[in-house]
Scaffold this motif. Sequence first.
Motif, PDB file in Angstrom:
ATOM      1  N   GLU A 268       0.953  -1.276   0.093  1.00  0.00           N
ATOM      2  CA  GLU A 268       0.002   0.032   0.066  1.00  0.00           C
ATOM      3  C   GLU A 268       0.844   1.266   0.042  1.00  0.00           C
ATOM      4  O   GLU A 268       0.543   2.367  -0.615  1.00  0.00           O
TER       5      GLU A 268
ATOM      6  N   TYR B  82     -10.563  -0.500  -3.683  1.00  0.00           N
ATOM      7  CA  TYR B  82      -8.999  -0.218  -4.020  1.00  0.00           C
ATOM      8  C   TYR B  82      -9.011   1.032  -3.697  1.00  0.00           C
ATOM      9  O   TYR B  82      -9.950   1.676  -3.467  1.00  0.00           O
ATOM     10  N   GLY B  88      -9.770   4.707  -0.218  1.00  0.00           N
ATOM     11  CA  GLY B  88      -8.925   3.755   0.376  1.00  0.00           C
ATOM     12  C   GLY B  88      -8.380   4.189   1.736  1.00  0.00           C
ATOM     13  O   GLY B  88      -7.708   3.769   2.306  1.00  0.00           O
ATOM     14  N   TYR B 113      -9.480  -3.078   3.013  1.00  0.00           N
ATOM     15  CA  TYR B 113      -8.897  -2.211   1.753  1.00  0.00           C
ATOM     16  C   TYR B 113      -7.875  -2.865   0.991  1.00  0.00           C
ATOM     17  O   TYR B 113      -6.833  -3.491   1.620  1.00  0.00           O
ATOM     18  N   LEU B 114      -7.859  -2.962  -0.235  1.00  0.00           N
ATOM     19  CA  LEU B 114      -7.108  -3.339  -0.949  1.00  0.00           C
ATOM     20  C   LEU B 114      -6.121  -2.772  -1.702  1.00  0.00           C
ATOM     21  O   LEU B 114      -6.042  -1.332  -1.597  1.00  0.00           O
ATOM     22  N   ASP B 115      -4.982  -3.260  -2.135  1.00  0.00           N
ATOM     23  CA  ASP B 115      -3.953  -2.311  -2.955  1.00  0.00           C
ATOM     24  C   ASP B 115      -3.774  -2.871  -4.436  1.00  0.00           C
ATOM     25  O   ASP B 115      -4.297  -3.946  -4.628  1.00  0.00           O
ATOM     26  N   TYR B 116      -3.106  -1.966  -4.953  1.00  0.00           N
ATOM     27  CA  TYR B 116      -3.223  -2.561  -6.428  1.00  0.00           C
ATOM     28  C   TYR B 116      -1.945  -3.480  -6.921  1.00  0.00           C
ATOM     29  O   TYR B 116      -1.696  -3.933  -7.899  1.00  0.00           O
ATOM     30  N   GLY B 119      -3.923  -6.933  -4.664  1.00  0.00           N
ATOM     31  CA  GLY B 119      -5.429  -6.696  -4.382  1.00  0.00           C
ATOM     32  C   GLY B 119      -6.064  -7.614  -4.956  1.00  0.00           C
ATOM     33  O   GLY B 119      -7.057  -8.288  -4.852  1.00  0.00           O
ATOM     34  N   ASP B 120      -5.645  -8.024  -6.287  1.00  0.00           N
ATOM     35  CA  ASP B 120      -6.312  -8.794  -7.450  1.00  0.00           C
ATOM     36  C   ASP B 120      -6.039 -10.011  -6.860  1.00  0.00           C
ATOM     37  O   ASP B 120      -6.986 -11.117  -6.941  1.00  0.00           O
ATOM     38  N   GLU B 138     -14.077  -0.925  -8.033  1.00  0.00           N
ATOM     39  CA  GLU B 138     -13.045  -0.757  -8.994  1.00  0.00           C
ATOM     40  C   GLU B 138     -13.596  -0.456 -10.419  1.00  0.00           C
ATOM     41  O   GLU B 138     -14.814   0.207 -10.338  1.00  0.00           O
TER      42      GLU B 138
END
Lengths: 309, 478, 303
Positions: A268, B82, B88, B113-116, B119-120, B138
């Motif tokens: 993050e 995302y 976020g 909370y996902l990150d790029y 996340g996927d 998203e």
Amino acid sequence: MNSGVKRTSVYKIVTMIILVILAILFAFPLYWIVTGAFKTAASINATTPDWFPKEWVMDNFKKLFSRQTAPLWELAVPFGSKFSADGKPIVFFAGPVVPAAIRWLVNTVFMSVMAMVLTCITAAMAGYALAKKRFRGQQLLFTLIVCAMALPKQVILIPLLREMSALSLYNTIWAVIFPTVGWPFGVFLMKQFSEGVPGEMLEAARIDGAGEAKTFIDIVLPMIKPGIGALAIFTFINSWNDYFMQLIMLNSTSKLTISLGIAKLQAENSTDFGLIMAGASLAAIPIIAIFIAFQKYFTQGIAMGAVKG
Amino acid sequence: MKKMSKKFLALGLSLIMVLSMAACGNSSDSQQPASQPAQESEPAKEETPEAAPSEDASDAEAESTGDAAGADQNASITLWTYPIGNWGDSATVDSLIASFNQQYPGISVTVEYLDYTNGDDQVNTAIEGGQAPDIVMEGPERLVANWGSRGLMVDLSDLFATEAGGEIYDSVESACKSPDGKYYEYPLCMVAHCMAINQTMFEAADAMQYLDAENHTWTTENFLKAVQAVYDSGQENVAAIYCSGQGGDQGTRAIINNLYSSTFTNAEHTAYTADTPENIKALETLYAQDGINFDASINGGEEITLFRNGTLAMSFCWNAAQQTNADNSAAGTTNNGDTILPMLFPSDDGKTELCGGIWGFGVFDNGDQAKIDAAKTFIDFICNNPDQVKESVKASTYFPVRPTLTGIYDGMEIADTMDVFSTYFMPSMGDYYQVVPGWAEARTEWWNMLQRIGTGGDVATEVSTFVTNANTAANAGN
Amino acid sequence: MAKSSNMTSRSKALVRRETRSAYLFLLPNMIFFIGFVIIPMILCIYTSFFDSTMGKDAKDVFIGFQNYIELWKDPIFVRSLKNTFVIVIVSVPVVCIFSLWVSALIYKLKGPILSTFRCVFYLPVVTGSVAVTVVWKWMFNNYYGIFNYVGKGLGLVDKNINWLGDEKYALWCIILILLTTSVGQPIVLYVSALGNVDTSLVEASEVDGATNLQQFWKIKWPLIMPTTLYILVITTINSFQCFALIQLLTSGGPNHSTDTVMYYIYYTAFKLYRYGYGNAMGVVLAIFIALLSAVQFKLAKEK
């Protein structure tokens, strides 16, 4: 003769210097983690690194702790989400709300201790049976164990994920613990140790009329105790350091382990190294403290593994 | 005696084990619901905190503006977002959910909370683990082209049938529609991705002469001259073609496609056509240019950090939210106070096509109609409720998807910046091509291709490998 | 086995009792071993014959050995297999030699100094793989990592090297980190094994005029052989398990130069959605590893 002595002492001094340099290099990452956690953002990103923080700040820890929160612990009815009205687990006892990073530590400790205890108990029993009993399928089982020992868990990633999902264990800490317990290295190690138990002693106990359980607890266990110690340390450190199973099996903030938490922090805030180092030092310091406090037992325990291994 | 104590110990141990097994044997998410800030003082009351006393429910019903039927919905749903602007950020999202809960106290929303970067993978493992989130926030490239096309999402046509849904720009609506006519995303906000330069560095290198700062435009020729000038002024790293992963890859696609005016896919969005001579020329030009590195150790987010801390003089991964971001320094400046000037991507024909970003919500079909309904209620409230939608869009720091929503940023400090973006950037929004089948695989192939070129691979060969692999995935997806 | 000759003398009841108790002792572990290792492995083999993907309506299609045939034509898989073995083949001997060398130097030192050294070399192990990985990522950073700074300061590199972003260096960087996290345990083991070598044997050889080197090879080396074998086994296991390093540092890049089979399986499953193909890779890797373990074990048994 004299020159020979000189040569050996020169050699000794040189190797000693090399050794000290190596030791410094080995300790350096840890030093960098801890000092990095207290550096200012400017100092972290400076192209000319500060070897020692010019200014000690708590910003990174503040940032780390001001992120998400989670209850310190949660006890829930098993499979409660299957029959609760709104599909949520039925939590009957939750701890005070703390920064999520603290919860991750709690989860990691719980996971490592649980994996350690379960592995030691089951592996000691199975290792004893493999070493001292005769039964149908013994050879096959032992071959399987040896072959599976070095198997990386990635190999069974997808089936394991589906299995955990079918057992409703996905996204629980048990999904990480159970495969660790099933990993056959422990059984192998315990078998090697149990082989050292003299057959006459077992025979004598049998003649005395001791039951199987009694024989195991009173005779076998005390004799393989050093081995159990080695296995306990090995399992504890391995599950503390494991990352893959956690990555696959856990996903909600309150379920994460500290390793996973730091990895997520990194993803993050990819270049906020101060924050990441704060997380990393939170993960590293408790276990290092434990290690230094019990260093003697650690090294003895580990060394035990080799005597019979 | 000793044996006895041992037995007790064993008994105790096994008891603890059984208990703790029971204790933690729940399978789904038991995270503190974000909707209950009051919980912090009463942590013990975890169970069904959302089953608010009935008088609250009736209050809310009385207050609610027409959609009273939903107020007695009872469900617990999960929302995974995302990092879309402040979507976020947990404080912002908590307040949005709090206002949702005022009207729908029976629906509890738990947020992750996902990150790029991961996340996927996280969503994919959750899908395989049988615990996909109920709502995910998203863009169409994931919701429609990936999970939607795999039959995992719920059709949201009924949301488009609402009055507000009818107002959505046609181009946005069509991006949310799958080839089989179903809508797998209900959009909330959008933006045109652009690039940015460090104006202070450009001034120092006397490179401002190459661009039109007023209109934020420049030609390909001048762009290259500017890069050279900045490089010659002593800035070793001017820009990076980042390619460690897919994060921010729209930026690398946009610079390459615009440089000599080519495209990434065909107009029908059925195949990848990036192997044009123009694209190949663009890649060769960038590779040969001093000061531009193909960097396989960073992704888009990391590039932005490097740009902000003055390591790079340019970012290809910029947009309105980045320009207004004031986390580390005043908005529109780098960490050490240099001025950041947002720019359109350079183009040789003077017509830049910006890559659009559209963000909204999709609903996973987890087989529980109550949860699906609750999820739709949530989306309807966030995107369509006239009192709420402006706040929801504001949280993203992007632009609304409906022409009737105006003045969102009025009176705010960032109003002027947002105005610049809507005047100079949004009109250049190009085709939303990220919905070609096999998109997830194709973008993986894209950064792999950039890595190969960066390590000296022949551009023409590598681009054609990319197109072949991407099209294989596209055809497999059909 | 149950029918071996010395058992015929015993009564059948005894045999049955023994067998039953053996199974009971095995049971708790077998639940986990069979449940979470063997069954998934069988499923893995089964799925490897199918074209399987993610999706609600996705049906697995039986395709026989096609996944396996494709594997050998997939340059990325071949490359990742190569990388996996490079990691193992480099790290296992280096770990053994390095830790033996360090141990030989420190095992005679005074208590506190010895334990300080041992402790320092063990630190990377207890720091935790992810914590170690993230700090190395920072140190290797292209723009403000300490390696480039020191390298430039000492004149070793004239331009910033993109350690993790350059095919030439990335894999070696990973191996280097793996080494630092792998030597801790072997050093502890060797120190204690060397300490246990009977001093009278060593003294006797000194009287015979043996050189240090002769002393080592003729006397100490055979005595610490079991330790060496144990170290070989755990280091091999460790090297095969290295995943966090790759996922967090390079994600297999640049250009798959740091892909290992372990990472490529993950990549195939969750980035390319090809479960059957990923499982086929798993099966191939498992076969290689099983063979390797069997050979190692055979060697250990002979010694």
